[in-house]
Motif scaffolding. Structure first.
Motif, mmCIF file in Angstrom:
data_model
loop_
_atom_site.group_PDB
_atom_site.id
_atom_site.type_symbol
_atom_site.label_atom_id
_atom_site.label_comp_id
_atom_site.label_asym_id
_atom_site.label_seq_id
_atom_site.Cartn_x
_atom_site.Cartn_y
_atom_site.Cartn_z
ATOM 1 N N GLN A 51 0.814 -1.223 0.000
ATOM 2 C CA GLN A 51 0.000 0.000 0.000
ATOM 3 C C GLN A 51 0.846 1.271 0.000
ATOM 4 O OE1 GLN A 51 -0.445 -2.629 1.901
ATOM 5 N NE2 GLN A 51 -2.489 -3.398 1.352
ATOM 6 N N VAL A 52 2.089 1.180 0.409
ATOM 7 C CA VAL A 52 2.977 2.350 0.415
ATOM 8 C C VAL A 52 4.144 2.102 -0.535
ATOM 9 C CG1 VAL A 52 2.373 3.317 2.645
ATOM 10 C CG2 VAL A 52 4.029 1.481 2.541
ATOM 11 N N GLY A 53 3.810 1.718 -1.760
ATOM 12 C CA GLY A 53 4.837 1.473 -2.759
ATOM 13 C C GLY A 53 5.671 2.695 -3.076
ATOM 14 N N GLY A 54 5.129 3.879 -2.809
ATOM 15 C CA GLY A 54 5.881 5.118 -3.014
ATOM 16 C C GLY A 54 6.519 5.629 -1.743
ATOM 17 N N GLY A 55 6.727 4.760 -0.778
ATOM 18 C CA GLY A 55 7.311 5.192 0.484
ATOM 19 C C GLY A 55 8.704 5.756 0.356
ATOM 20 N N TYR A 56 9.336 5.507 -0.784
ATOM 21 C CA TYR A 56 10.675 6.068 -0.999
ATOM 22 C C TYR A 56 10.657 7.594 -0.996
ATOM 23 C CZ TYR A 56 8.708 5.877 -5.756
ATOM 24 O OH TYR A 56 7.896 5.982 -6.856
ATOM 25 N N VAL A 57 9.486 8.228 -1.116
ATOM 26 C CA VAL A 57 9.437 9.689 -1.076
ATOM 27 C C VAL A 57 9.806 10.214 0.305
ATOM 28 C CG1 VAL A 57 7.700 9.794 -2.909
ATOM 29 C CG2 VAL A 57 6.963 9.812 -0.501
ATOM 30 N N GLY A 58 9.877 9.333 1.292
ATOM 31 C CA GLY A 58 10.370 9.761 2.588
ATOM 32 C C GLY A 58 11.762 10.360 2.500
ATOM 33 N N VAL A 59 12.571 9.900 1.532
ATOM 34 C CA VAL A 59 13.892 10.475 1.309
ATOM 35 C C VAL A 59 13.779 11.959 0.993
ATOM 36 C CG1 VAL A 59 15.968 10.366 -0.106
ATOM 37 C CG2 VAL A 59 14.691 8.288 0.355
ATOM 38 N N ASP A 60 12.861 12.281 0.111
ATOM 39 C CA ASP A 60 12.692 13.673 -0.319
ATOM 40 C C ASP A 60 12.250 14.550 0.848
ATOM 41 O OD1 ASP A 60 12.698 13.148 -3.510
ATOM 42 O OD2 ASP A 60 11.615 11.572 -2.467
ATOM 43 N N VAL A 61 11.397 13.998 1.695
ATOM 44 C CA VAL A 61 10.971 14.730 2.889
ATOM 45 C C VAL A 61 12.165 14.993 3.801
ATOM 46 C CG1 VAL A 61 9.511 14.654 4.950
ATOM 47 C CG2 VAL A 61 8.628 13.808 2.762
ATOM 48 N N PHE A 62 13.012 13.990 3.966
ATOM 49 C CA PHE A 62 14.206 14.166 4.790
ATOM 50 C C PHE A 62 15.123 15.245 4.218
ATOM 51 C CE2 PHE A 62 13.725 9.745 6.638
ATOM 52 C CZ PHE A 62 13.617 10.180 7.940
ATOM 53 N N PHE A 63 15.276 15.277 2.902
ATOM 54 C CA PHE A 63 16.133 16.283 2.301
ATOM 55 C C PHE A 63 15.627 17.689 2.618
ATOM 56 C CE2 PHE A 63 17.698 13.326 -1.349
ATOM 57 C CZ PHE A 63 18.688 12.832 -0.523
ATOM 58 N N VAL A 64 14.330 17.894 2.500
ATOM 59 C CA VAL A 64 13.763 19.220 2.781
ATOM 60 C C VAL A 64 13.971 19.591 4.249
ATOM 61 C CG1 VAL A 64 11.654 20.598 2.820
ATOM 62 C CG2 VAL A 64 12.062 19.016 0.929
#
Length: 370
Positions: A51-64
């Protein structure tokens, strides 16, 4: 990585992650909560929660988050002393990052030697060295590593690429900030111009290179700098953001959480990333941070400042560091022929990684720092 197994990887922060918050300046509670959301998305995605196949966007959140916090720290130093001690800045970074990352890299290398392919041991050793030197992202990009592929087991060090991107950004940004601050004589407006230009060029590079060379787009720091730069630009605007109406600030925070959530739920291993798709999670993180500049009782902090999330955010760096090596190495150590972990085992290993993060914070990070 795929949305079902940890064997091919879009891995994140550290970050990070994914680096931890600056020493001596604890972030706002809502930022710790946002870090918890980011690392939770990454871990669940790597564990194979479809259900969270796009969970890799957590990286982008960390960068910000990283760009916002570090730039806020630098601006405080500039406002107080009129200068930035680069030696002290990099010393603080090393003191905060290296103890935990060095431990995890060393333990992971031993685990790879004991349980993973002996034919790839030299490759793993090279990854470990590149990880320790914060150059792994370039090594992975040059090797053409595909985080969407499933044709071979990934490196247990692969997740350290995001830390490398952060440190490469911080080789450039403090110097650029100091120079422009002096030229602008302490006025923030002119300081924005070179950073905004850097972000625009980086974003354009990310969009173009995603279509031409996915590994270089995903791992390459030039295509990722704009995400940290977005957080830095937000820090430069923080004084004005504090004057936002409370209702507007609250709306921005909730909208930001929706953006991050939608990206995590709708993106998957078929989404060309980063490219223009990275705009959604980056904008979401920016909105959450902007909304949090005005404390309200009904903003996103209502969720993000919950004690469990704040505590989890404090462990996010260590959890990020430990979870991926366990997901890659433990199945082989347990004798699984395919080297993968089904969802129940992957979630259990992720829980073990969280316990290791707590132990690392207590026994390694804090004693070294304090």
């Amino acid at each position: 990585m795929t949305s079902t197994t940890p064997t091919a990887a879009r891995t994140a922060p550290a970050t990070g992650g994914s680096a931890p918050p600056p020493q001596g300046h604890p972030p706002r509670p809502d930022i710790q909560g946002l870090r918890a959301v980011a690392v939770g998305l990454v871990v669940l995605s790597h564990a194979g929660v479809a259900q969270v196949g796009g969970g890799y966007v957590g990286v982008d959140v960390f960068f910000v988050i990283s760009g916002f916090l570090i730039t806020s720290l630098l601006l405080r130093e500039l406002a107080t002393t009129g200068r930035v001690s680069l030696r002290s800045f990099y010393a603080r970074r090393a003191l905060r990052l290296l103890p935990a990352s060095s431990l995890v890299i060393a333990v992971t290398l031993v685990g790879a030697w004991l349980f993973l392919s002996k034919a790839r041991l030299a490759e793993y050793a090279g990854d470990a060295l590149a990880g320790a030197l914060y150059t792994l992202n370039f090594r992975l990009a040059a090797a053409g590593t595909d985080y969407l592929a499933q044709n071979g087991p990934p490196s247990p060090f692969q997740h350290v690429w995001s830390l490398a991107v952060e440190e490469q950004f911080y080789l450039v940004w403090p110097v650029l900030l100091l120079l422009t601050w002096r030229i602008a004589r302490g006025r923030r407006g002119p300081v924005v111009v070179p950073l905004a230009a850097l972000c625009a060029l980086s974003f354009a590079a990310g969009v173009v290179v995603t279509d031409r060379s996915a590994p270089w787009a995903y791992f390459g720091s030039p295509a990722r700098f704009w995400e940290l730069g977005a957080g830095a630009l937000l820090a430069l605007a923080a004084e004005r953001l504090r004057r936002l109406p409370a209702a507007l600030a609250a709306a921005l925070g909730w909208l930001g959480l929706v953006c991050v959530t939608v990206a995590a739920l709708r993106y998957d291993d078929q989404t060309p990333f980063p490219g223009h798709h990275a705009l959604l999670p980056v904008a979401g993180a920016v909105l959450v941070l902007a909304g949090g500049c005005v404390p309200t009782s009904y903003g996103a902090g209502l969720l993000l400042e919950r004690r469990p999330l704040v505590r989890l955010g404090g462990l996010s760096y260590g959890w990020y560091l430990w979870h991926w090596p366990l997901l890659v190495t433990a199945p082989a150590a347990l004798g699984r022929a395919d080297g993968t972990a089904e969802l129940p085992l992957a979630l259990a290993l992720s829980a073990v990684a969280l316990a290791l993060a707590w132990a690392t914070l207590r026994l390694v990070e804090n004693p070294v720092r304090f």
